[in-house]
Enzyme design. Structure first.
Site, PDB file in Angstrom:
ATOM      1  N   ASN A 112      16.496  -3.147   7.924  1.00  0.00           N
ATOM      2  CA  ASN A 112      15.896  -3.270   6.592  1.00  0.00           C
ATOM      3  C   ASN A 112      16.945  -2.864   5.547  1.00  0.00           C
ATOM      4  OD1 ASN A 112      14.607  -2.419   4.147  1.00  0.00           O
ATOM      5  ND2 ASN A 112      12.649  -2.508   5.193  1.00  0.00           N
ATOM      6  N   ASP A 143      16.563  -2.878   2.156  1.00  0.00           N
ATOM      7  CA  ASP A 143      15.985  -2.599   0.836  1.00  0.00           C
ATOM      8  C   ASP A 143      16.814  -1.604   0.025  1.00  0.00           C
ATOM      9  OD1 ASP A 143      13.864  -4.166   1.632  1.00  0.00           O
ATOM     10  OD2 ASP A 143      12.438  -2.509   1.834  1.00  0.00           O
ATOM     11  N   HIS A 144      17.280  -0.559   0.712  1.00  0.00           N
ATOM     12  CA  HIS A 144      17.873   0.529  -0.070  1.00  0.00           C
ATOM     13  C   HIS A 144      19.329   0.295  -0.446  1.00  0.00           C
ATOM     14  CE1 HIS A 144      14.102   2.381  -0.199  1.00  0.00           C
ATOM     15  NE2 HIS A 144      14.010   2.392   1.113  1.00  0.00           N
ATOM     16  N   ARG A 170      22.418   0.880 -11.087  1.00  0.00           N
ATOM     17  CA  ARG A 170      23.396   0.550 -12.117  1.00  0.00           C
ATOM     18  C   ARG A 170      23.216  -0.835 -12.711  1.00  0.00           C
ATOM     19  NH1 ARG A 170      28.443   3.377 -12.416  1.00  0.00           N
ATOM     20  NH2 ARG A 170      27.723   5.514 -12.599  1.00  0.00           N
ATOM     21  N   HIS A 206      11.786  -6.074   1.907  1.00  0.00           N
ATOM     22  CA  HIS A 206      10.447  -5.949   1.316  1.00  0.00           C
ATOM     23  C   HIS A 206      10.534  -6.324  -0.152  1.00  0.00           C
ATOM     24  CE1 HIS A 206       6.759  -3.049   0.634  1.00  0.00           C
ATOM     25  NE2 HIS A 206       6.552  -4.266   0.158  1.00  0.00           N
ATOM     26  N   ARG A 208       8.854  -6.044  -3.187  1.00  0.00           N
ATOM     27  CA  ARG A 208       7.711  -5.309  -3.744  1.00  0.00           C
ATOM     28  C   ARG A 208       7.248  -5.948  -5.039  1.00  0.00           C
ATOM     29  NH1 ARG A 208       7.057   0.052  -1.268  1.00  0.00           N
ATOM     30  NH2 ARG A 208       5.395   0.282  -2.782  1.00  0.00           N
ATOM     31  N   ARG A 248      11.279  -3.085  -7.274  1.00  0.00           N
ATOM     32  CA  ARG A 248      12.098  -1.894  -7.480  1.00  0.00           C
ATOM     33  C   ARG A 248      13.407  -1.943  -6.694  1.00  0.00           C
ATOM     34  NH1 ARG A 248       8.431   2.530  -4.303  1.00  0.00           N
ATOM     35  NH2 ARG A 248       6.876   1.732  -5.746  1.00  0.00           N
ATOM     36  N   HIS A 249      13.448  -2.733  -5.624  1.00  0.00           N
ATOM     37  CA  HIS A 249      14.743  -2.858  -4.923  1.00  0.00           C
ATOM     38  C   HIS A 249      15.107  -4.324  -4.705  1.00  0.00           C
ATOM     39  CE1 HIS A 249      11.922  -2.604  -1.598  1.00  0.00           C
ATOM     40  NE2 HIS A 249      11.850  -1.284  -1.609  1.00  0.00           N
ATOM     41  N   GLU A 289       8.820  -8.591   4.265  1.00  0.00           N
ATOM     42  CA  GLU A 289       7.664  -7.691   4.114  1.00  0.00           C
ATOM     43  C   GLU A 289       7.066  -7.923   2.741  1.00  0.00           C
ATOM     44  OE1 GLU A 289       8.945  -3.694   4.524  1.00  0.00           O
ATOM     45  OE2 GLU A 289       9.432  -3.903   6.625  1.00  0.00           O
ATOM     46  N   THR A 318       7.129   4.892  -0.688  1.00  0.00           N
ATOM     47  CA  THR A 318       7.384   3.940   0.385  1.00  0.00           C
ATOM     48  C   THR A 318       6.030   3.529   0.940  1.00  0.00           C
ATOM     49  OG1 THR A 318       8.525   3.611   2.501  1.00  0.00           O
ATOM     50  CG2 THR A 318       7.633   5.807   2.090  1.00  0.00           C
ATOM     51  N   THR A 319       6.025   2.622   1.927  1.00  0.00           N
ATOM     52  CA  THR A 319       4.750   2.132   2.435  1.00  0.00           C
ATOM     53  C   THR A 319       4.032   3.256   3.186  1.00  0.00           C
ATOM     54  OG1 THR A 319       5.861   0.030   2.694  1.00  0.00           O
ATOM     55  CG2 THR A 319       3.688   0.232   3.695  1.00  0.00           C
ATOM     56  N   GLU A 358       2.909  -4.611  13.743  1.00  0.00           N
ATOM     57  CA  GLU A 358       3.983  -3.621  13.652  1.00  0.00           C
ATOM     58  C   GLU A 358       3.327  -2.259  13.517  1.00  0.00           C
ATOM     59  OE1 GLU A 358       7.517  -4.507  11.558  1.00  0.00           O
ATOM     60  OE2 GLU A 358       7.862  -2.427  10.975  1.00  0.00           O
ATOM     61  N   HIS A 394       9.211   2.557  10.724  1.00  0.00           N
ATOM     62  CA  HIS A 394       9.025   3.452   9.573  1.00  0.00           C
ATOM     63  C   HIS A 394       9.487   4.855   9.908  1.00  0.00           C
ATOM     64  CE1 HIS A 394       7.742   5.009   5.745  1.00  0.00           C
ATOM     65  NE2 HIS A 394       7.575   3.758   5.367  1.00  0.00           N
ATOM     66  N   GLY A 395      10.542   5.249   9.219  1.00  0.00           N
ATOM     67  CA  GLY A 395      11.052   6.615   9.353  1.00  0.00           C
ATOM     68  C   GLY A 395      11.880   6.859  10.592  1.00  0.00           C
ATOM     69  N   GLY A 432      15.326   1.067   8.366  1.00  0.00           N
ATOM     70  CA  GLY A 432      16.042   0.878   7.115  1.00  0.00           C
ATOM     71  C   GLY A 432      16.612   2.135   6.513  1.00  0.00           C
ATOM     72  N   HIS A 433      15.760   2.966   5.923  1.00  0.00           N
ATOM     73  CA  HIS A 433      16.213   4.064   5.075  1.00  0.00           C
ATOM     74  C   HIS A 433      17.235   4.962   5.765  1.00  0.00           C
ATOM     75  CE1 HIS A 433      15.886   8.025   3.069  1.00  0.00           C
ATOM     76  NE2 HIS A 433      15.860   7.265   1.981  1.00  0.00           N
TER      77      HIS A 433
HETATM   78  N1  PXP Z   1       8.456  -1.494   8.780  1.00  0.00           N
HETATM   79  C1  PXP Z   1       7.729  -1.651   7.650  1.00  0.00           C
HETATM   80  C2  PXP Z   1       6.531  -2.519   7.698  1.00  0.00           C
HETATM   81  C3  PXP Z   1       8.118  -1.024   6.449  1.00  0.00           C
HETATM   82  O1  PXP Z   1       7.360  -1.180   5.332  1.00  0.00           O
HETATM   83  C4  PXP Z   1       9.297  -0.262   6.432  1.00  0.00           C
HETATM   84  C5  PXP Z   1       9.763   0.372   5.151  1.00  0.00           C
HETATM   85  O2  PXP Z   1      10.079  -0.622   4.223  1.00  0.00           O
HETATM   86  C6  PXP Z   1      10.038  -0.155   7.616  1.00  0.00           C
HETATM   87  C7  PXP Z   1       9.587  -0.759   8.787  1.00  0.00           C
HETATM   88  C8  PXP Z   1      11.314   0.611   7.676  1.00  0.00           C
HETATM   89  O3  PXP Z   1      11.104   1.965   7.392  1.00  0.00           O
HETATM   90  P1  PXP Z   1      12.342   2.896   7.138  1.00  0.00           P
HETATM   91  O4  PXP Z   1      13.032   2.387   5.899  1.00  0.00           O
HETATM   92  O5  PXP Z   1      11.718   4.234   6.941  1.00  0.00           O
HETATM   93  O6  PXP Z   1      13.226   2.811   8.332  1.00  0.00           O
END
Ligand code: PXP
Length: 258
Positions: A13, A15-16, A24, A49, A51, A55-56, A76, A106-107, A157, A200-201, A222-223
């Site tokens: 992912n 996104d970040h 910037r 994602h 959104r 935002r990203h 997403e 976050t979600t 998921e 997630h996480g 992702g993060h």
């Molecule tokens: N899966 C889904 C459905 C998510 O919404 C996210 C966060 O955007 C992730 C996975 C990835 O989570 P993380 O960025 O915490 O790794």
């Protein structure tokens, strides 16, 4: 995504990367460049994602990812008419429907598939009719799995956020309970013919327990990866800047002396 069903795929992912770019404005760092790097390093697919508040990831990021990526794109999105229209325009490999609240960081939590069954049904049907695989981001519980199967989703998921929070807090009891819930959910979902993803996480410390679950075929991360990339990459970036500065100053001073 491309690997065989028995292997475990990694969706990165990005996104970040866009979060940092947007701090910037401008184009740097480019999420597409990050996506290519991730693929080079072994990612099987890229997740982004879009959104509602942008935002990203931006609309043009999605267009570029879809046209330039060499691996499947997992989009997403919230199950809204606007996002559905965007998905149908770009036709990503998969859409993962997620809950979305503007004020959340976050979600947080999975989709309320049971309560929102009626509003989700046409979105799932339209995406599937367009040849897009549909994934529902859910809490690891049986009612959500049954509702997802009832909606004819291709994938669930499983939300790993609670497991990762217990693990980060060194709460062994909570961690074990959440892992048990995830393992049961994975096997219940697979038994109903749903492909099982999770995310997630997840971090280096928490990924192995999910990777060991045989029903899980894809992890989306992702993060943590983008955060780790700062530590993996900052050394080389600073060294290069140092070298460029030193070289320029050396040459300039050489010219003055000459
Ligand atoms: N899966 C889904 C459905 C998510 O919404 C996210 C966060 O955007 C992730 C996975 C990835 O989570 P993380 O960025 O915490 O790794």
């Amino acid at each position: 995504m491309t690997s065989s069903l028995n292997s475990l795929r990694l969706g990165v992912n990005i996104d970040h990367v866009a979060t940092i770019r947007n701090a910037r404005g401008g184009r740097h760092p480019d999420p597409l460049r990050a996506a290519h790097l991730a693929v080079e390093a072994g990612a099987d697919g890229i997740t982004a994602h879009l959104r509602e508040d942008r935002r990203h990831i931006s609309d043009s990021d999605i267009a570029r990812l879809k046209s330039e990526l060499t691996r499947p794109l997992n989009l997403e999105m919230a199950a809204t008419p606007e996002m559905l229209a965007i998905a149908l325009r770009h036709v990503p490999n998969a859409c993962c429907l997620v809950p979305e609240r503007r004020e959340e960081r976050t979600t947080e939590g999975g989709l309320d598939v049971v309560g929102q069954r009626r509003s989700l049904a046409p979105v799932v049907a339209d995406l599937k009719a367009a040849g897009i695989r549909v994934s529902l981001f859910i809490e690891p519980d049986l009612a959500a799995i049954e509702a997802a199967a009832g909606l004819n989703a291709d994938i669930v998921e499983l939300h790993t956020g609670a497991y990762c929070e217990y693990a980060a807090a060194d709460d062994a009891t909570g961690t074990a309970a959440e892992l048990g819930r995830l393992a049961r959910a994975a096997s219940e979902a697979a038994a109903r013919g749903l492909e099982v993803h999770a995310g997630h996480g997840l971090t280096f410390n928490t990924v192995a327990a999910l990777a060991r679950m045989p029903e899980v075929v894809e992890l989306n991360i992702g993060h943590f990866l983008i955060g780790e990339a700062i530590f993996g990459g900052l050394h080389a970036a600073v060294r290069r800047m140092r070298a460029l500065m030193d070289e320029a100053r050396f040459k300039a001073s050489g010219r003055v002396i000459a």
